[in-house]
Design a protein around this motif. Structure first.
Motif, PDB file in Angstrom:
ATOM      1  N   UNK A 175       0.840  -1.212   0.000  1.00  0.00           N
ATOM      2  CA  UNK A 175       0.000   0.000   0.000  1.00  0.00           C
ATOM      3  C   UNK A 175       0.868   1.253   0.000  1.00  0.00           C
ATOM      4  N   UNK A 176       0.829   2.008  -1.059  1.00  0.00           N
ATOM      5  CA  UNK A 176       1.679   3.209  -1.121  1.00  0.00           C
ATOM      6  C   UNK A 176       0.953   4.309  -1.899  1.00  0.00           C
ATOM      7  N   UNK A 177      -0.211   4.701  -1.356  1.00  0.00           N
ATOM      8  CA  UNK A 177      -0.999   5.711  -2.066  1.00  0.00           C
ATOM      9  C   UNK A 177      -0.620   7.137  -1.653  1.00  0.00           C
ATOM     10  N   UNK A 178       0.168   7.248  -0.573  1.00  0.00           N
ATOM     11  CA  UNK A 178       0.447   8.571  -0.028  1.00  0.00           C
ATOM     12  C   UNK A 178       1.071   9.542  -1.042  1.00  0.00           C
ATOM     13  N   UNK A 179       2.105   9.116  -1.806  1.00  0.00           N
ATOM     14  CA  UNK A 179       2.692  10.100  -2.746  1.00  0.00           C
ATOM     15  C   UNK A 179       1.685  10.636  -3.764  1.00  0.00           C
ATOM     16  N   UNK A 180       0.749   9.796  -4.175  1.00  0.00           N
ATOM     17  CA  UNK A 180      -0.238  10.249  -5.168  1.00  0.00           C
ATOM     18  C   UNK A 180      -1.184  11.275  -4.525  1.00  0.00           C
ATOM     19  N   UNK A 181      -1.573  10.964  -3.293  1.00  0.00           N
ATOM     20  CA  UNK A 181      -2.422  11.881  -2.535  1.00  0.00           C
ATOM     21  C   UNK A 181      -1.680  13.193  -2.269  1.00  0.00           C
ATOM     22  N   UNK A 182      -0.422  13.055  -1.839  1.00  0.00           N
ATOM     23  CA  UNK A 182       0.385  14.230  -1.509  1.00  0.00           C
ATOM     24  C   UNK A 182       0.528  15.161  -2.713  1.00  0.00           C
ATOM     25  N   UNK A 183       0.736  14.572  -3.892  1.00  0.00           N
ATOM     26  CA  UNK A 183       0.891  15.372  -5.107  1.00  0.00           C
ATOM     27  C   UNK A 183      -0.340  16.256  -5.315  1.00  0.00           C
ATOM     28  N   UNK A 184      -1.522  15.666  -5.190  1.00  0.00           N
ATOM     29  CA  UNK A 184      -2.748  16.437  -5.400  1.00  0.00           C
ATOM     30  C   UNK A 184      -2.919  17.504  -4.325  1.00  0.00           C
ATOM     31  N   UNK A 185      -2.501  17.172  -3.101  1.00  0.00           N
ATOM     32  CA  UNK A 185      -2.649  18.139  -2.011  1.00  0.00           C
ATOM     33  C   UNK A 185      -1.702  19.333  -2.194  1.00  0.00           C
TER      34      UNK A 185
END
Lengths: 246, 277
Positions: A1-11
């Motif tokens: 599970x490594x969704x954080x970078x994708x979320x971080x990019x949008x944030x």
């Protein structure tokens, strides 16, 4: 599970947009227009099912605005990232899964949807509609954002051009905004249309948000249908991402 | 390190790559050369898991690029032809996201190191869209090597850059070569391949038409070229020795030009076409 970078990019992008007053204003203006025109203009003195029109329309516009903002943000960021800037290839050559991309994107859609529609709730409270007290309201609200963020992912990945996401919006998102009980109860409509509207997610979002906003019992069937929509659209989104990878 | 067997790609009916067999050794810098549309980018995209082959197979460090795509992605670094940096983010943020995508430890130290290496330390917190083409290209290569990949794909790393900036990128590639990174470089600049690559493969219309060290390939066609102008048409004659070239030139009454052969001559000889520079 490594969704954080994708979320971080949008944030990171979102944070930058928030600093832009013009953007902030344009996010608020459309739903605010609806609120003023329908809630205060048209609806003054009207009551529906024994409640003031303002109380009726605030949760409706909240549902509509969380839907359009979650959807549009995600569909746009993905279609532009895929087709125009090719930034999506960076994810596709990195060891992250389709599920990671899906989760990162839809969570950012939720933030975006909640942000825009919370402005509506604040405006509604200023006009005297009060704040929702029932915690179920928050649940349905997030659920609604999640569902339409999933649609945003699907549309963003299927789009062959940036205009395609707008086409989907015009044929699917906008009609829902008008007919699924945002501005008037669907009971007013002919039975066959009502039957059709009953299978659309926004009808149930409106229904559940409104009843919880008014402190009434939320129909379980609405929650059930929304959950089903979430599961199916999440699954379809992951499949779509996987296919687009090749 | 990189191995392909019968690698083939069709887009509909159009053949992009036909039966490609390549072996690239660890630490080798391999240049894939060819005109636009020869299939260089398609080859790179099949190897870096972005495009599915129609048939045949490919391996990176023994891992199948289709069946073990996620493992392959850990080993490779990709610098695509198009500058696909996030232009709305800063250089530092681009690198940070890449480090997170690869779950890197010691991320922040590596970011500083790479920013310095790419000469971008003082611009690290500016948005990438304010960067020049050369800065963006350096950041792109920096991002590709950030997680210390075993295999690096550089697709047209110098296209559209000023001469000085191209030289900077060449230095960067030489530096990586010294570090022992296996590099697959595509280019349509002949001199670039000649200077940087241990071995070169020439692609034309999706087929590998020559393979060897630049020296070997040049030896095949002859080391010396006599160019002459006959009735407004440039003619090339290739010779194995300088003496033979002189002998031929002396017989000519009009102006001739003698030079050493280069990979472009190899290409012309093999295809009958001149690469558009």
């Amino acid at each position: 599970m490594n969704f954080y970078p994708i979320f971080l990019r949008e944030m990171l992008i979102f944070k930058r947009r928030l600093l832009n007053i013009g953007y902030l204003f344009s996010t608020m203006i459309t739903p605010l227009l609806y609120l003023v025109a329908f809630g205060l203009g048209l609806g003054r003195g009207i009551s529906i099912e024994g409640i003031s029109y303002l109380m009726f329309v605030v949760p409706g516009i909240c549902a509509m605005s969380s839907m359009t903002n979650s959807y549009t943000w995600i569909a746009t960021t993905i279609s532009v990232g895929r087709l125009h800037f090719k930034t999506f290839e960076e994810y596709q050559v990195s060891p992250v899964t389709a599920t990671d991309i899906m989760l990162g994107e839809i969570l950012s859609g939720v933030v975006r949807g909640l942000f825009a529609s919370s402005l509506i709730l604040i405006a509604g409270a200023i006009f005297g509609a009060g704040f929702p007290q029932n915690p179920i309201f928050l649940l349905v609200w997030v659920l609604n954002c999640l569902i339409f963020a999933c649609f945003g992912v699907i549309s963003g990945f299927l789009a062959k051009s940036h205009e395609d996401t707008a086409t989907f919006s015009n044929f699917f998102i906008m009609p829902m905004a008008f007919f699924c009980g945002t501005f008037f109860p669907i009971d007013n409509l002919p039975a066959f249309i009502k039957g059709f509207l009953y299978i659309l997610p926004l009808t149930h979002a409106n229904n559940a948000l409104r009843t919880s906003f008014l402190g009434q019992q939320v129909e379980m069937i609405s929650l059930g249908i929304m959950l089903a929509f979430l599961v199916i659209s999440f699954y379809l989104g992951v499949i779509t991402i996987r296919r687009s990878n090749r | 390190m990189i191995k392909t067997e019968g690698l083939t790609k069709y887009f509909g009916n159009i053949k992009a790559i036909d039966n490609l067999n390549l072996h690239i050794k660890e630490g080798e810098v391999f240049g894939l050369l060819g005109p636009n549309g020869a299939g260089k980018t398609t080859t790179v995209r099949m190897l870096n898991t972005l495009t599915l082959p129609t048939s045949g197979r490919a391996e990176i460090d023994g891992l199948d690029v289709v069946k073990q795509a996620n493992e392959v992605k850990r080993l490779i670094g990709v610098s695509p032809q198009e500058l696909n940096l996030d232009k709305e983010l800063t250089g530092r943020e681009n690198l940070r996201l890449h480090g997170l995508l690869h779950r890197m430890k010691g991320r922040e130290e590596r970011i500083e190191e790479l920013l310095k290496w790419a000469g971008l330390s003082d611009r690290a917190d500016n948005l990438v869209r304010t960067y020049s083409g050369g800065m963006q290209r350096r950041l792109l290569v920096g991002r590709a090597i950030m997680h210390r990949p075993k295999v690096l794909f550089l697709d047209e790393p110098t296209v559209g850059l000023d001469p000085q900036v191209r030289r900077q990128i060449w230095d960067i590639i030489r530096d990586l070569t010294r570090q022992g990174v296996t590099i697959l470089l595509t280019t349509h600049y002949i001199e670039e391949a000649e200077m940087l690559c241990h071995r070169v493969g020439i692609l034309n219309h999706g087929e590998l038409i020559a393979l060897g060290t630049p020296r070997e390939l040049k030896a095949k066609v002859g080391h010396f070229v006599v160019e002459s102008l006959d009735n407004g048409v440039t003619n090339y004659r290739l010779f194995n020795t300088r003496e033979n070239a002189y002998k031929f030139a002396e017989q000519r009454a009009d102006d001739v030009f003698i030079r050493e052969s280069n990979l472009e001559d190899v290409f012309i000889k093999l295809t009958g076409e001149r690469i558009v520079r």
